[in-house]
Scaffold this active site. Structure first.
Site, short mmCIF file in Angstrom:
data_model
loop_
_atom_site.label_atom_id
_atom_site.label_comp_id
_atom_site.label_asym_id
_atom_site.label_seq_id
_atom_site.Cartn_x
_atom_site.Cartn_y
_atom_site.Cartn_z
N CYS B 10 17.59 5.54 -21.46
CA CYS B 10 16.45 5.76 -20.59
C CYS B 10 15.47 6.74 -21.25
O CYS B 10 15.82 7.39 -22.23
CB CYS B 10 16.90 6.29 -19.23
SG CYS B 10 17.88 7.79 -19.35
N CYS B 13 16.65 10.24 -21.76
CA CYS B 13 17.70 10.41 -22.78
C CYS B 13 17.05 10.55 -24.15
O CYS B 13 17.47 11.38 -24.97
CB CYS B 13 18.65 9.23 -22.78
SG CYS B 13 19.23 8.76 -21.15
#
Lengths: 342, 79
Positions: B10, B13
């Site tokens: 994501c 991240c």
């Protein structure tokens, strides 16, 4: 220390300003449209612009306030605590608690998998986990704010109650169907090597800054959808005749609810983008039940989430999951269309 | 020192990996930063929110994206 004080003082100053501004918003926007822009009332373009200039600050102000408050409330919750609270709960109680906790626990659909695995590993029943996964995206603060802002308290409360019922009963039914065999095989083989240590308690001031942080993050991400959603809404408000949609999606057609859900599943939007559009649907003659069903299906059942879940669930289970939730939404939609008149 | 960034891909991240590398560079630490994307490996650390940060096999952060300064403090406190 002085920084901590500033934090609280700032909030105390901003709140009265917020209240005064919000109270006079209609006057301010009318002043801009009629005095500054010198536009004639009752014209299509005037009504469109007036709607836009009033709704955008209204929704943004509500958004900032409620996301801030919810952001502070959420510092008291975490997926880890929620998991702990759900461990060992009996089935129905577990479903109810999971749905309620789904509303307040910080959740992002990109974390759906680790959360799912974390729950399953703690021995929380699949159905209870599903209750959480249904409630968490469907009932959230953004949806709530926009519903209050555009339709008032009554519709917002109805939305929360029916959303909760769907999450509770869908989770309950999914558990009763004994679907564990449709979870990807590796899920039950994974075991954590360690546990997370206890989180430390935060001070009030830290919680306030956490709330501010969340506002920046969420509003920064969704303001453009709100603007677009309201722009579409404003355009339709000014130019599309009232009752335009009443024929196809009004009360008379039983198929309007299932149709709205079918259209809603592949559409993916967050609450911020869809609600201003739903508001216009209602204004143009779509019944409340159909509009709510459409909204629940768009934000509660979405293709991207289904694709994420595909990693841990076999397609049979995904099918049943979508089917049960869609069925719940149909019932809610029909109940509203036939029994409730608002 | 061994630092791992846990995250499935994501946006947050990716940012955490970037911020972590920056913090390590600025601290001039002798540390390896690796990204763990495999969900089964991530689950071994019992995190329920991604992204998470693991220093020497210990989870120090989960579900948050700290600023470089905060991260530098966190890392130097750990060494």
């Amino acid at each position: 220390m002085s920084k901590i004080k500033n934090n609280i003082v700032l909030v105390l100053i901003l709140i009265p300003i917020w209240i005064i501004l919000y109270k006079y918003l209609q006057e301010i926007s009318d002043f801009i449209v009629f005095r500054l822009f010198q536009m004639t009332p009752e014209k299509h373009m005037t009504e469109t612009l007036r709607f836009f200039i009033y709704e955008v600050p209204k929704v943004l102000m509500l958004l900032v306030l409620i996301i801030f408050v919810v952001g502070i409330v959420r510092t008291y919750f975490s997926p880890e605590k929620t998991r702990k609270a759900l461990e060992g709960k009996s089935l129905f109680t577990g479903n109810v608690m999971a749905s309620l906790l789904g509303i307040v626990t910080p959740f992002c659909s990109c974390s759906a998998i680790p959360l799912f695995l974390g729950f399953v590993e703690a021995g929380i029943p699949l159905g209870v986990t599903f209750s959480f996964l249904i409630a968490a995206p469907m009932i959230n603060e953004v949806a709530l704010i926009l519903l209050i802002g555009l339709f008032g308290w009554k519709v917002a409360v109805i939305y929360v109650l029916t959303g909760l019922s769907i999450a509770i009963f869908a989770g309950f039914i999914l558990e009763k169907l004994k679907l564990t065999r449709y979870v990807a095989d590796w899920v039950y083989k994974t075991h954590a090597k360690q546990n997370l240590e206890q989180e430390e308690a935060l001070s009030i001031s830290q919680r306030i800054s956490a709330g501010g942080e969340v506002v920046r993050e969420i509003v920064g991400k969704i303001w453009i959808y709100i603007l677009l959603g309201i722009a579409v809404g404003a355009g339709a408000h000014g130019f599309v005749p009232d009752e335009y949609l009443a024929g196809a999606l009004g009360n008379q057609n039983w198929y309007s609810v299932p149709l709205a859900i079918l259209v809603g599943i592949p559409l993916y939007s967050n609450a911020a983008g869809i609600i201003p559009i739903v508001s216009v649907l209602i204004e143009k003659g779509v019944t409340l039940g159909t509009a709510l069903a459409f909204m629940m299906s768009v934000i509660g059942l979405s293709l991207p989430e289904i694709i994420i879940l595909k990693k841990v669930l076999k397609w049979q289970l995904i099918g049943i999951f979508v089917g049960v939730v869609a069925f719940g939404i149909v019932i809610v939609g029909l109940i509203f269309n036939y029994l409730v008149f608002i | 020192m061994e630092i791992k960034v846990l995250g499935t891909g994501c946006a947050k991240c990716k940012s955490l990996e970037k911020v972590t590398r920056k913090a390590v560079d600025e601290l001039k630490l002798d540390a390896t930063v690796t990204k763990v994307e495999d969900i089964q490996k991530i689950m071994e650390y019992a995190v329920m929110r991604t992204p998470a940060l693991v220093i020497d096999e210990k989870v120090v952060l989960s579900g948050q994206l700290p600023k470089v300064a905060e991260l530098k403090e966190l890392i130097s406190n750990h060494s």
